[in-house]
Design an enzyme around this catalytic site. Structure first.
Site, PDB file in Angstrom:
ATOM      1  N   ARG A 169      53.495  63.716  42.324  1.00 37.65           N
ATOM      2  CA  ARG A 169      53.398  63.043  41.019  1.00 37.65           C
ATOM      3  C   ARG A 169      54.202  61.739  40.984  1.00 37.65           C
ATOM      4  O   ARG A 169      54.786  61.386  39.968  1.00 37.65           O
ATOM      5  CB  ARG A 169      53.824  63.978  39.883  1.00 37.65           C
ATOM      6  CG  ARG A 169      53.050  65.264  39.797  1.00 37.65           C
ATOM      7  CD  ARG A 169      51.551  65.040  39.551  1.00 37.65           C
ATOM      8  NE  ARG A 169      50.849  66.309  39.535  1.00 37.65           N
ATOM      9  CZ  ARG A 169      50.207  66.826  40.591  1.00 37.65           C
ATOM     10  NH1 ARG A 169      50.164  66.150  41.727  1.00 37.65           N
ATOM     11  NH2 ARG A 169      49.601  67.978  40.513  1.00 37.65           N
ATOM     12  N   SER A 218      49.671  68.685  31.207  1.00 38.52           N
ATOM     13  CA  SER A 218      50.800  69.356  31.851  1.00 38.52           C
ATOM     14  C   SER A 218      52.079  68.557  31.609  1.00 38.52           C
ATOM     15  O   SER A 218      52.157  67.373  31.915  1.00 38.52           O
ATOM     16  CB  SER A 218      50.526  69.484  33.345  1.00 38.52           C
ATOM     17  OG  SER A 218      51.559  70.174  33.989  1.00 38.52           O
ATOM     18  N   GLU A 288      56.772  65.461  33.608  1.00 41.33           N
ATOM     19  CA  GLU A 288      55.594  64.881  34.255  1.00 41.33           C
ATOM     20  C   GLU A 288      54.933  63.884  33.311  1.00 41.33           C
ATOM     21  O   GLU A 288      54.450  62.839  33.736  1.00 41.33           O
ATOM     22  CB  GLU A 288      54.602  65.982  34.643  1.00 41.33           C
ATOM     23  CG  GLU A 288      53.346  65.463  35.312  1.00 41.33           C
ATOM     24  CD  GLU A 288      52.449  66.570  35.826  1.00 41.33           C
ATOM     25  OE1 GLU A 288      51.231  66.329  35.908  1.00 41.33           O
ATOM     26  OE2 GLU A 288      52.948  67.667  36.151  1.00 41.33           O
TER      27      GLU A 288
END
Length: 296
Positions: A169, A218, A288
């Site tokens: 990520r 998420s 995130e």
């Protein structure tokens, strides 16, 4: 900030961003620019003060826009950047504003396998490339050949996969760079089998995620050796609320706006989840979701 440049696209001062992001919360963009095409974006950035902050906005699915709004320029890539071109039997060139659903569907119709997982990521190619987006065991680093960027000064650069410095990520893309296209490569496959895998992914998301809610996707990265949702659940955070912000009872790694939550509420809830998880397990979760703009 006044923008003393001409453009063929739309320039909107003090543009509300809440309608454009999934959480439906947050303040306004000081200046929202929706370029007519790549050349329009290049000219606009070339003619604006390079010290002016810039943020690229896709579908607004993976971000909290803070209540004080976003200073500088927010670039939103619309339909002119939502195109997919087939280069050969296994390769597609995709505009930075193209949704994961369109990319994966085009790949299916072309008999290109390996891009099915993009069906499960709510967002656009620009965001996928910047964040090394992933789902269902695959990530952008597995399929990316290169990405074309318009830099903050209006220059154009094409970065190969190796230069992006992908980790989980994360990429090494500089702030202010706008991903205008990416070249993605899969393998040859059977359209029916590819479609069946896409359907499986879509059903798995429907069964496990709060897709019909105001959410940001998420919320926290999965720590090494752990699933974020399980740590959150074990810390007793399922259903936890601050104001009208709630930890989803369906999937603990999703935060929800139940109706009138502010971005401050949503971010505060996330920070409380981080605190409780660390107290319970000793693991500190990392965001995130991007948190952007000024406090309200």
């Amino acid at each position: 900030m006044s923008v003393a440049v001409s453009a063929r696209g739309r320039i909107t001062p003090n543009a509300p961003l809440a309608p454009l992001v999934w959480f439906k919360s947050g303040g306004a963009a000081e200046t929202l620019f929706e370029p007519a095409d790549q050349d329009d974006l290049i000219a606009f950035l070339h003619d604006t003060d390079p010290a002016t902050p810039l943020m690229a906005l896709g579908l607004g699915s993976n971000m909290i826009v803070r209540d004080g709004g976003v200073p500088g320029i927010t670039v939103r890539l619309g339909k002119p950047f939502a195109r997919v071109e087939r280069l050969d039997d296994t390769t597609l060139r995709c505009g930075g504003g193209t949704s994961g659903i369109l990319v994966s569907s085009t790949a299916r119709d072309a008999g290109i396998a390996g891009l099915e997982f993009l069906r499960g990521i709510p967002g656009t190619v620009g965001g996928f490339v910047r964040m090394n987006g992933g789902a269902y065991g695959r990530e952008v680093a597995d399929i990316l050949i290169d990405a074309t960027l318009v830099m903050r000064d209006g220059g154009v650069e094409t970065w190969p996969l190796e230069r992006l410095g992908y980790t989980y990520r994360h990429s090494d893309l500089p702030d202010g760079a706008v991903v205008v296209s990416a070249t993605l490569r899969g393998t040859t496959g059977d359209p029916a089998a590819i479609g069946a895998e896409m359907d499986r992914i879509a059903q798995a998301r429907e069964d496990t995620q709060p897709l019909r809610s105001r959410t940001g996707g998420s919320t926290f990265k999965n720590p090494p050796g752990h699933k974020a949702w399980a740590l959150i659940d074990e810390a007793g955070c399922r259903g936890l609320t601050i104001g009208d912000a709630q930890v989803s009872t369906k999937h603990c790694n999703f935060l929800l706006n139940l109706g009138s939550a502010t971005s401050r509420d949503i971010e505060a809830l996330g920070e409380e989840v981080i605190r409780r998880v660390e107290a319970r397990s000793g693991v500190r979760l990392e965001w995130e979701i991007q948190r952007l703009g000024a406090e309200g």
